[in-house]
Design an enzyme around this catalytic site. Sequence first.
Site, PDB file in Angstrom:
ATOM      1  N   CYS A  80      -6.004   3.905 -10.432  1.00 25.77           N
ATOM      2  CA  CYS A  80      -6.024   4.951  -9.405  1.00 25.77           C
ATOM      3  C   CYS A  80      -7.438   5.159  -8.896  1.00 25.77           C
ATOM      4  O   CYS A  80      -8.401   5.059  -9.645  1.00 25.77           O
ATOM      5  CB  CYS A  80      -5.526   6.266  -9.974  1.00 25.77           C
ATOM      6  SG  CYS A  80      -3.857   6.171 -10.584  1.00 25.77           S
ATOM      7  N   ALA A 132       0.864  -1.168   0.000  1.00 27.37           N
ATOM      8  CA  ALA A 132       0.000   0.000   0.000  1.00 27.37           C
ATOM      9  C   ALA A 132       0.904   1.223   0.000  1.00 27.37           C
ATOM     10  O   ALA A 132       0.852   2.059   0.891  1.00 27.37           O
ATOM     11  CB  ALA A 132      -0.927  -0.002   1.206  1.00 27.37           C
ATOM     12  N   GLY A 151       7.477  -7.697 -11.717  1.00 27.75           N
ATOM     13  CA  GLY A 151       7.328  -6.693 -10.669  1.00 27.75           C
ATOM     14  C   GLY A 151       7.973  -7.155  -9.394  1.00 27.75           C
ATOM     15  O   GLY A 151       9.193  -7.101  -9.234  1.00 27.75           O
ATOM     16  N   GLY A 192       0.740   3.522  -2.119  1.00 24.60           N
ATOM     17  CA  GLY A 192      -0.162   4.660  -2.326  1.00 24.60           C
ATOM     18  C   GLY A 192       0.317   5.587  -3.423  1.00 24.60           C
ATOM     19  O   GLY A 192       0.053   6.787  -3.392  1.00 24.60           O
TER      20      GLY A 192
END
Lengths: 273, 273, 312, 312
Positions: free
Chosen positions: C132, C72, C267, C74
């Site tokens: 998003c 997270a 990733g 963000g």
Amino acid sequence: MKTLIKQDYSLENCPVTEKLFTATGFCRLTFYAPSVTTEAQPGQFVMVHMPASSGRYMLPRPYSICSVDRENGQLVIFFEVGGRGGELISTVEPGTTLRLLGPLGRGFPKPQAGSLLVAGGMGIAPLVFLAKSTTVPRTLIYGSRTAARMACPREDLDLPGLTVVEVTEDGSRGERGTACEIAERYIPSSSAVFACGPRQLLAALAEAAAERDIAAWVSVEERMACGIGACLGCAVRTDQGYMRVCKDGPVFPAGEVNLQDEHTECLCQSGGN
Amino acid sequence: MKTLIKQDYSLENCPVTEKLFTATGFCRLTFYAPSVTTEAQPGQFVMVHMPASSGRYMLPRPYSICSVDRENGQLVIFFEVGGRGGELISTVEPGTTLRLLGPLGRGFPKPQAGSLLVAGGMGIAPLVFLAKSTTVPRTLIYGSRTAARMACPREDLDLPGLTVVEVTEDGSRGERGTACEIAERYIPSSSAVFACGPRQLLAALAEAAAERDIAAWVSVEERMACGIGACLGCAVRTDQGYMRVCKDGPVFPAGEVNLQDEHTECLCQSGGN
Amino acid sequence: MSIPSACVNLGGIELDTPVLAASGPFGHGREFEVLLDFNSLGGIIAKGVSLEPWPGNPPPRIAETASGLLNAVGLHNPGLNKFIEDDLPLLRELGPKIIVNIIGKNVKDYASVAAGLNGIEGISGLEINVSCPNLKAGGLSFGTDPDLTYCVVAAVRRETALPLLVKLTPNVNDIVSVAIAAEEAGADVISLINTLSGMIIDIEKKKPFLGNRFGGLSGPAIMPVALKMVWQVSEAVQVPVLGMGGITSASDAIQFILAGARAVAVGSGLFYDPDLPAKITGGILAYMSKHKVTSLSELEGLAHTGGDKVEV
Amino acid sequence: MSIPSACVNLGGIELDTPVLAASGPFGHGREFEVLLDFNSLGGIIAKGVSLEPWPGNPPPRIAETASGLLNAVGLHNPGLNKFIEDDLPLLRELGPKIIVNIIGKNVKDYASVAAGLNGIEGISGLEINVSCPNLKAGGLSFGTDPDLTYCVVAAVRRETALPLLVKLTPNVNDIVSVAIAAEEAGADVISLINTLSGMIIDIEKKKPFLGNRFGGLSGPAIMPVALKMVWQVSEAVQVPVLGMGGITSASDAIQFILAGARAVAVGSGLFYDPDLPAKITGGILAYMSKHKVTSLSELEGLAHTGGDKVEV
Ligand SMILES: Cc1cc2nc3c(=O)[nH]c(=O)nc-3n(C[C@H](O)[C@H](O)[C@H](O)COP(=O)(O)OP(=O)(O)OC[C@H]3O[C@@H](n4cnc5c(N)ncnc54)[C@H](O)[C@@H]3O)c2cc1C
Ligand SMILES: Cc1cc2nc3c(=O)[nH]c(=O)nc-3n(C[C@H](O)[C@H](O)[C@H](O)COP(=O)(O)OP(=O)(O)OC[C@H]3O[C@@H](n4cnc5c(N)ncnc54)[C@H](O)[C@@H]3O)c2cc1C
Ligand SMILES: Cc1cc2nc3c(=O)[nH]c(=O)nc-3n(C[C@H](O)[C@H](O)[C@H](O)COP(=O)(O)O)c2cc1C
Ligand SMILES: Cc1cc2nc3c(=O)[nH]c(=O)nc-3n(C[C@H](O)[C@H](O)[C@H](O)COP(=O)(O)O)c2cc1C
Ligand code: FES
Ligand code: FES
């Protein structure tokens, strides 16, 4: 009203008593597993759980019972270290334990004199147990791609009344050819066929036996989750619809089971349990 | 235009040369890691990768460099076996290797005479290295809940010029109390404070030092993924917004970093990377 | 027989190998400089860039789960200007093609980031991250709705002539309709998947472990989900697909290619092993030799038609 | 201090422990009889039952993935009549409360199964599996749409007076709206989650590994996704939530309870360890003692309010 039939398998922590790599990549593990050996029949199998220390969430793996010593409670499995599960299982050392669930499934019927046993590759495992279960005259065809993959130690097959015919595709050991080609020579004079190995081999044997109206039994493999008949994960197509390899098999009458299973149409877009 | 600054860390396979459980659940591992030891500074850390044999997908774990022997390329980490990662790492035996990524992060400044070092629990690890890096008169307060958790061997702290004050919450070893209570007695007469341990300890020390205008440095911990400043996973709130513990820290001037981080409002419903 | 080539054209971007660094874990590449053989990477997708700096979420931002990573972060980033000044010059020197992942809180923001990157040297493409949170829609992401996705993509398309990748979120009923909307709005490539939404709870503290409560799940745990979406989307769109989600081996990457991906991105696997791109590129070439294939186009989507029928 | 109790009331069903066997992996219980301590199970949710027999999917039906299990059994089942004749009598004798999972290809089928179970002894509740492919909607499952979910639940509600669990699929944009629809249609409990949709590919054969191509992902891999959905749904509905997805330890189960679940179910974890229900029940009781809690209601959803603020 029906009452519950107690199942005769159990899940037990079983000490490994011996480990042998009979050839590169082929592991033979012996367990002290009296809970399994007392009831075990040739063709039955065990689900071997992963070592607890691995801490990994992995399904147990099905392996045929390769032989038992009932008196001493010893149970042997014999496998090719092909993937992550086999690899983990092959790392355990004598003295440590693994959980074994078994004995599972339906085995072979008792072979009569003149029986033909046909093993392709690791299909040898259940046939060792079957060969050991009797002393009547019988023949075992043991086929493999090449000598290096003929991993079952020859001593294991030195049994009273048993004729062993070795065959490799490249001729590096025994006769040259496929187990099937050789088997076709023996089938006409056999009383029954008992086979385990790749699907194509089983399919060809089934056909050859059917042509001559000779009874044939095959042990089939399928991916398993529970191993006990609960999850319906190990389906194989048969005359009576899908059956469970783990519970209704792994041994089936060759004529009743679909051995060419190419996938058919798929309905269920979302996966569906 | 700026050019690339070569980073001074590397990822190397490093043999374990020694393993010692200094107390139940506390493991001290020594590696031959010359690529790390030559540059390592007190307060820096390494990311320890999981043993390859585990075959598990797990993040590497950050551990402070507890001491180095530059001549022999030896590097020591010292950790509590708290979770699955530490457990796996603690199973490796001397002779096998683990991948180490390091040295990482910014360490402590060089302590002057009269420095006070304060360690809470495993916070001792980087302070051993710091204490060893100088011989000026300095004091180390080493606090723990109870004697059994005071895992750092006393010999490691027998250093020239170092006064060691042991403190346990239950009084089972050294003074009774918290590291913080004892530290507050020493702070007024100290030249600077260097601390590592639980957040509450660091917060209390930061406050006590600030009141007397004494410089204080704290090493903070946060969950990490990359360890090198790339992923922004290890954020800690500071005067200048979020900073990266792994790259901008783990050592920060005590006054600049928010040590009471209680979670605040959450905007992002969908998680969001 | 000729030597297999790993080159692919990803929506107009020529890549020397079909392996890219996914947006995020890799940051802006600088930190991985000494850890990675950049010849093994066809491209780098920079971490999400917004018009203004975004502060990101409160810590902790990272948690580990069974075969997965929950993050997270963000979308913490320094904003467009600082990205161009500080990060891009370094990124350009690494070698692989650079694709910039762009983010926004509304359609205009996305478009402005794209516009702000026009004329900047060394950018081979843009990747729109439609995951998003859409502030107008209570924080649900743009990418959960085909119409909103269309709006964002069309707005960015108007601003840029660069190849445009659109990165979808897997947290949807029907990924195919979102992919089609993106294609109709002008996407040159569909990237998928972004992280699955999830959480864990600290049972001692009795509260969510992550500062943001919810995070995005990546890593091997999600690979079957990603692979199915790549399969479905590649059947439904004409443009190439960039596949990702849990890739940690060449065999994983090959699964994506057989499912219909033109190229793949790695990733969170980079945290685990920075050698992954090299291992994957090497493993793909070895597989191509073994299967007597000289161009990746022969493998792309092959599993849809049951590739084994012809070979021995 | 009094002894902690693990009893819960799940939408009208009194359970001695909050741990159930999830529908499917457990089959109809018979096979697990010798492997499991049934005192540790509050309830058993039988495998999905349809009006007529369903044949299930072609093999292979099972594949293993990283910390996960992919299955495409295809809701293979013997149909309502055989279930009542052959399976139910055995199930009833095991001890735990019996909940029957019902499936259908259209709304009427669901309702007919429910009706067919009326008056049959030993059934404590029904669980509607809305993840079945809706043949009218091209195979997309009922549970991806709130309106369709409402229809199915309302139709079953009209046929039965038994406590009604509705089991949701996680393959949706917005699980909350589906849960609310189920509640409005008369659900007494929301069960979640069913499996995530996924696939794997056999790179040697170059085709999907599973006979059905796609399968459902279960196991620890999916736990963060499940936990978040339980969190969100339990905030949005009044009825209790039955949480499941990847539970393989007491600590996992406690996370679900703190997230808002009244009880939990264990599915594929049983393959891995049939002792799980006993370990989980024991672990929950130990946790309750340690945290000085005597009733599970004190823990239910506690993580929403930050339970640690008051304790030491
Ligand atoms: C009843 C039964 C008895 C068996 N007896 C033996 C035996 O005695 N010796 C032996 O070596 N093997 C035996 N097998 C096969 C064995 O179970 C698999 O090879 C094993 O599960 C592979 O696990 P792994 O983790 O090593 O490989 P994985 O990583 O799981 O897979 C490696 C390869 O094995 C194949 N495979 C995995 N599971 C199965 C399965 N259940 N059936 C068929 N193929 C599979 C996969 O397709 C893959 O190519 C038996 C299988 C069954 C069903
Ligand atoms: C820069 C730095 C230096 C560190 N040095 C040391 C050291 O020298 N000795 C030592 O014992 N520990 C040290 N830690 C903490 C150590 O990294 C964690 O305890 C370790 O990662 C736990 O991994 P695990 O797999 O054993 O436990 P897990 O199963 O991951 O978790 C067990 C417990 O550890 C906590 N934890 C996990 N990771 C972190 C983290 N990154 N920061 C804080 N808490 C965490 C969790 O909250 C959990 O309660 C350091 C951390 C950082 C960031
Ligand atoms: C720490 C972290 C940060 C990420 N940041 C972004 C981002 O900024 N933009 C984006 O589109 N995706 C981002 N992602 C998602 C990844 O690009 C990728 O889609 C996802 O992690 C799945 O791939 P993996 O399993 O290989 O990690 C991030 C992922 C992680 C783990
Ligand atoms: C082999 C298998 C069969 C399943 N069959 C059903 C079913 O018939 N009905 C149903 O609602 N869910 C079914 N499920 C889903 C489980 O009940 C459960 O929701 C899912 O597996 C997640 O939990 P787990 O991770 O604990 O397995 C099945 C799952 C598996 C693995
Ligand atoms: S493996 Fe579960 S039914 Fe056969
Ligand atoms: S752990 Fe990745 S930035 Fe610090």
